[in-house]
Design an enzyme around this catalytic site. Structure first.
Site: not given
Length: 335
Positions: A234, A258, A263, A295
């Site tokens: 995360r 990622d 986000e 992601h």
């Protein structure tokens, strides 16, 4: 039951339709769940959301008032939903754990390999007919020390893969896995020792009050100056401002991730025509030693198949009045 699927991506809908068959009357919308889009759940028994959706207290209260009874997450993490509030409102919530640890771990390795061997840079150069190797220096993985923060399902797979490369493995977790010690030579250590000795650090912990900004200025100060940091967990586990300072001051060699701390409103959509306003992200993307993917670690056929199957298995259990093994309760920590 009637199901509304929020944040439905074109590539995942076929997997969801196949897993559902004709069991549940399902509607798919691209819109994410938030205080404005919650009204769209009127008339639905259940909703399904992804990690970028907002299931905060005010949204959950609206869903309750609209008659929604069930929420099935298409993700393992659930830091975007207030579980205790959901329970208080009588909403049943379940996640999709263990859908494909391999997908996430393998993407972490892909990020590491690209960061090390500069394949993303090489690809851009070659497409411009530049065949020089000046910017493409990497290192052999064999013999390097890899620090794995979190040895749950994903972290365990990561450890096995890196053992295959001939790496020495350090790990930090509240729960020690004897299998990893016996079969792969993993040494469990405290965070300070892991930071001090690891050439590569890979994050595989959930996001909660303990792990939020776990990698801060003090943590970066303890790391090797040439460390490669990989984050497929995360974004908020890493303090972005501290990361930017560490990159500027050359305290770390490379950051490959990622995920990103903020986000919401950015990821899972095409912002190329309008740009982005997040100054920290804009700054982060100016560094040549930062590799960020959107992601996408879960985007494999196998992972999407399992996510879809688990999503509808959760709904089946509730509809049939059976215990749902993935249901989240008061005792659950916020991931």
């Amino acid at each position: 039951m009637k199901l509304l699927v929020y944040s439905a991506q074109d590539f995942e809908i076929p997997f969801l339709k196949k897993a559902n068959g004709l069991r549940h009357k399902t509607t798919y919308i691209k819109e994410a769940l938030d205080t404005n889009s919650a009204i769209k759940a009127m008339g639905f028994d259940a909703i399904s959301i992804f990690s970028g959706d907002d299931a905060s207290l005010i949204v959950l209260e609206k869903l309750r008032d609209l008659g929604v009874k069930y929420i099935s997450l298409r993700s393992a993490g659930y830091n975007n939903i207030q579980i205790k509030a959901a329970k208080r409102f009588g909403l049943k919530v379940a996640n999709a754990p263990d859908y494909s640890p391999n997908a996430i771990a393998e993407h972490a390795v892909a990020l590491l390999m690209a960061a090390n061997r500069k394949t993303h840079i090489a690809d851009r150069q070659v497409h411009e007919y530049n065949f020089k190797q000046k910017r493409l220096l990497g290192f052999d993985l064999v013999g390097k020390t890899v620090g794995i923060v979190g040895t749950g399902r994903i972290g365990s797979v990561m450890g096995k893969i890196m053992h295959g490369f001939g790496c020495k493995l350090l790990a930090h977790d509240l729960q020690v896995k004897q299998e990893l010690i016996q079969n792969f030579g993993v040494e469990y250590v405290d965070m300070a020792k892991l930071f001090e000795h690891a050439d590569i650090i890979s994050l595989h912990v959930p996001l909660n009050s303990v792990t939020h900004h776990m990698l801060n200025e003090q943590a970066f100060d303890k790391m090797k100056s040439k460390v490669v940091l990989v984050n497929t967990a995360r974004g908020a586990i890493v303090d972005t401002k501290a990361l930017i300072n560490a990159l500027r001051n050359k305290k770390i060699a490379f950051y490959a991730a990622d995920v990103y701390e903020r986000e919401k409103g950015l990821f899972f959509k095409d912002n190329s025509s309008i740009g982005i306003q997040d100054e920290n992200l804009r700054t982060l993307l100016t560094f040549p030693n930062v590799l960020l993917t959107p992601h996408q670690a879960y985007v494999t056929k196998e992972a999407l198949t399992r996510i879809a199957e688990i999503t509808f298995d959760n709904l089946d259990s509730w509809q049939e009045g059976k215990p749902c093994k993935n249901e989240l309760g008061y005792e659950t920590l916020v991931l």
